[in-house]
Design an enzyme around this catalytic site. Structure first.
Site, PDB file in Angstrom:
ATOM      1  N   ASN A 171     -10.455  -0.339  10.353  1.00  0.00           N
ATOM      2  CA  ASN A 171      -9.249   0.285   9.799  1.00  0.00           C
ATOM      3  C   ASN A 171      -8.738   1.345  10.768  1.00  0.00           C
ATOM      4  O   ASN A 171      -9.460   2.296  11.076  1.00  0.00           O
ATOM      5  CB  ASN A 171      -9.568   0.949   8.455  1.00  0.00           C
ATOM      6  CG  ASN A 171     -10.207  -0.006   7.479  1.00  0.00           C
ATOM      7  OD1 ASN A 171      -9.539  -0.701   6.736  1.00  0.00           O
ATOM      8  ND2 ASN A 171     -11.540  -0.061   7.473  1.00  0.00           N
TER       9      ASN A 171
ATOM     10  N   GLU B  13       0.810  -1.219   0.000  1.00  0.00           N
ATOM     11  CA  GLU B  13       0.000   0.000   0.000  1.00  0.00           C
ATOM     12  C   GLU B  13       0.847   1.274   0.000  1.00  0.00           C
ATOM     13  O   GLU B  13       0.358   2.358   0.331  1.00  0.00           O
ATOM     14  CB  GLU B  13      -0.940  -0.007   1.205  1.00  0.00           C
ATOM     15  CG  GLU B  13      -1.946  -1.140   1.175  1.00  0.00           C
ATOM     16  CD  GLU B  13      -2.897  -1.122   2.351  1.00  0.00           C
ATOM     17  OE1 GLU B  13      -3.662  -0.151   2.477  1.00  0.00           O
ATOM     18  OE2 GLU B  13      -2.863  -2.070   3.150  1.00  0.00           O
TER      19      GLU B  13
ATOM     20  N   ASP C 141     -15.840  -0.943   8.354  1.00  0.00           N
ATOM     21  CA  ASP C 141     -16.517  -1.367   7.128  1.00  0.00           C
ATOM     22  C   ASP C 141     -17.595  -2.388   7.454  1.00  0.00           C
ATOM     23  O   ASP C 141     -17.362  -3.320   8.239  1.00  0.00           O
ATOM     24  CB  ASP C 141     -15.514  -1.973   6.148  1.00  0.00           C
ATOM     25  CG  ASP C 141     -14.463  -0.959   5.696  1.00  0.00           C
ATOM     26  OD1 ASP C 141     -14.738   0.252   5.766  1.00  0.00           O
ATOM     27  OD2 ASP C 141     -13.374  -1.383   5.275  1.00  0.00           O
TER      28      ASP C 141
ATOM     29  N   SER D 207      -6.930  -2.399   2.097  1.00  0.00           N
ATOM     30  CA  SER D 207      -7.215  -1.871   0.756  1.00  0.00           C
ATOM     31  C   SER D 207      -7.683  -2.932  -0.237  1.00  0.00           C
ATOM     32  O   SER D 207      -7.428  -2.831  -1.438  1.00  0.00           O
ATOM     33  CB  SER D 207      -5.990  -1.138   0.195  1.00  0.00           C
ATOM     34  OG  SER D 207      -5.722   0.024   0.941  1.00  0.00           O
TER      35      SER D 207
ATOM     36  N   GLY E 112      -7.555   5.943   5.025  1.00  0.00           N
ATOM     37  CA  GLY E 112      -6.955   6.711   3.935  1.00  0.00           C
ATOM     38  C   GLY E 112      -7.285   8.195   4.027  1.00  0.00           C
ATOM     39  O   GLY E 112      -8.371   8.572   4.463  1.00  0.00           O
TER      40      GLY E 112
ATOM     41  N   GLU F 285     -14.662  -5.343   9.028  1.00  0.00           N
ATOM     42  CA  GLU F 285     -13.323  -5.083   9.558  1.00  0.00           C
ATOM     43  C   GLU F 285     -13.187  -3.652  10.046  1.00  0.00           C
ATOM     44  O   GLU F 285     -14.028  -2.796   9.758  1.00  0.00           O
ATOM     45  CB  GLU F 285     -12.249  -5.394   8.514  1.00  0.00           C
ATOM     46  CG  GLU F 285     -12.366  -4.633   7.209  1.00  0.00           C
ATOM     47  CD  GLU F 285     -11.367  -5.137   6.169  1.00  0.00           C
ATOM     48  OE1 GLU F 285     -10.369  -4.441   5.950  1.00  0.00           O
ATOM     49  OE2 GLU F 285     -11.602  -6.213   5.575  1.00  0.00           O
TER      50      GLU F 285
ATOM     51  N   TYR G  62      -9.385   3.545  -5.019  1.00  0.00           N
ATOM     52  CA  TYR G  62      -8.424   4.626  -5.190  1.00  0.00           C
ATOM     53  C   TYR G  62      -8.395   5.300  -6.559  1.00  0.00           C
ATOM     54  O   TYR G  62      -7.826   6.380  -6.696  1.00  0.00           O
ATOM     55  CB  TYR G  62      -7.019   4.114  -4.853  1.00  0.00           C
ATOM     56  CG  TYR G  62      -6.924   3.669  -3.407  1.00  0.00           C
ATOM     57  CD1 TYR G  62      -7.108   4.572  -2.364  1.00  0.00           C
ATOM     58  CD2 TYR G  62      -6.688   2.344  -3.076  1.00  0.00           C
ATOM     59  CE1 TYR G  62      -7.048   4.172  -1.048  1.00  0.00           C
ATOM     60  CE2 TYR G  62      -6.624   1.931  -1.751  1.00  0.00           C
ATOM     61  CZ  TYR G  62      -6.803   2.853  -0.752  1.00  0.00           C
ATOM     62  OH  TYR G  62      -6.751   2.453   0.555  1.00  0.00           O
TER      63      TYR G  62
ATOM     64  N   ARG H 198     -12.037   3.599  11.078  1.00  0.00           N
ATOM     65  CA  ARG H 198     -13.128   3.526  10.099  1.00  0.00           C
ATOM     66  C   ARG H 198     -13.573   2.076  10.011  1.00  0.00           C
ATOM     67  O   ARG H 198     -12.753   1.185   9.785  1.00  0.00           O
ATOM     68  CB  ARG H 198     -12.679   4.017   8.724  1.00  0.00           C
ATOM     69  CG  ARG H 198     -13.830   4.461   7.822  1.00  0.00           C
ATOM     70  CD  ARG H 198     -13.436   4.562   6.370  1.00  0.00           C
ATOM     71  NE  ARG H 198     -13.268   3.245   5.781  1.00  0.00           N
ATOM     72  CZ  ARG H 198     -12.152   2.822   5.196  1.00  0.00           C
ATOM     73  NH1 ARG H 198     -11.098   3.598   5.119  1.00  0.00           N
ATOM     74  NH2 ARG H 198     -12.085   1.597   4.694  1.00  0.00           N
TER      75      ARG H 198
END
Length: 304
Positions: free
Chosen positions: A270, A23, A255, A148, A274, A268, A214, A253
């Site tokens: 994070n 990443e 998901d 990601s 990002g 999951e 992205y 964050r």
């Protein structure tokens, strides 16, 4: 006008970004965006591209605070956090435990279940282990400790499983095979313990993969998410519960998927979301009136 607190004035902040994980390119983009924000805020900032000499670079720069914009292994798994703890340098975001537990998808799902948060069934498969018979497809196959959507596949039938496992094993010695939940993909940023607006993610491709995340125009972010009021409130409640149960700090964050019956499933967490121009956390912050520069400042302040 954003007011800089006294405790940050004349403090040198080192933005740790780049790194050596898969990443890296995204981390460079996040780091550059954060650096530009700090310059606009008139903060004293320096860029540190993380490699095996990172400790030496940090000592040379004599930073007072580390801002972690480092995605993937080393940056999100507690490694860099542990090093900074030993060096006695305050840093942004989650600590060693939350980072490590969140990065390992199987461990984090164990903790979700302990906290009473609904998560899809799964099992972990180690390299060279025999793949057990799976009775119900589709399933999601992914590396146990990547972010990601790297190395991820949606497997619809048994004949596709070996190839998907081989793809995921390129990134480590363990993979996760997870029950596929059909529904709307959503994500919720949590800032200093409080859930931000729920975002619905509509990828242009088959699912929310690396390109959808992205590439410009790779996905559409709908704010607020077009889900029932009950599912919306439950998603925010779950996000805050994940933040607390995994002992996160400052920001994360989460998901999730909302299935066709309105059930909310947590996938999951994070711990270094990002911060690029297409990233979800800045979008959620903007939706409640927080500019990118203010978001960066809030992350620093709540970390300290």
């Amino acid at each position: 006008m954003t007011v800089i607190p006294d405790k940050l004035k004349n403090k040198k902040i080192g933005v740790l970004y780049g790194g050596t994980s898969s990443e890296r390119e995204i981390s460079l983009k996040s780091g550059k965006a954060v650096i530009n924000a700090m310059k606009k805020l008139k903060l004293k900032v320096t860029a540190i591209d993380v490699d095996k000499n990172v400790a030496e670079k940090i000592r040379k720069e004599k930073i007072d605070i580390a801002y972690i914009a480092l995605h993937g292994p080393i940056g999100e798994d507690g490694t860099i956090q542990g090093m900074l703890e030993v060096m006695g340098i305050p840093y942004t975001g989650c600590g060693v435990f939350a980072s490590s537990a969140s990065m390992n998808k199987s461990i984090s799902k164990d903790l979700f279940k302990c906290a009473g948060v609904l998560t899809p069934d799964w099992f972990v498969l180690k390299k060279f282990e025999m793949i057990p018979e799976i009775k119900k497809y589709p399933v999601v196959v992914k590396p146990v400790d990547q972010g990601s959507a790297i190395g991820i596949s949606i497997v619809k039938k048994a004949s596709e499983l070996a190839a998907a496992a081989k793809k995921a094993f390129k990134y480590g010695d363990e993979i996760i095979v997870e029950q596929f939940i059909k529904g709307k993909e959503i994500t919720i940023g949590v800032l200093d313990g409080e859930a931000l607006p729920v975002i619905e993610i509509v990828p242009k491709g088959k699912f929310y993969d690396f390109k959808s995340k992205y590439a410009k125009g790779g996905s559409k972010h709908i704010i607020p998410a077009k889900i029932s009021k009950n599912a919306y409130n439950h998603a925010q409640y779950n996000a805050e519960k994940v933040y607390k149960s995994l002992k996160c700090r400052a920001v994360c964050r989460v998901d999730m998927i909302v299935d066709q019956n309105g059930k909310v499933w947590v996938l999951e967490n994070n711990t270094v979301p990002g911060m690029t121009e297409t990233s979800l956390l800045p979008d959620a912050a903007r939706a409640c009136g927080i500019s990118f520069e203010e978001l960066v400042l809030k992350i620093i302040e709540s970390s300290l």
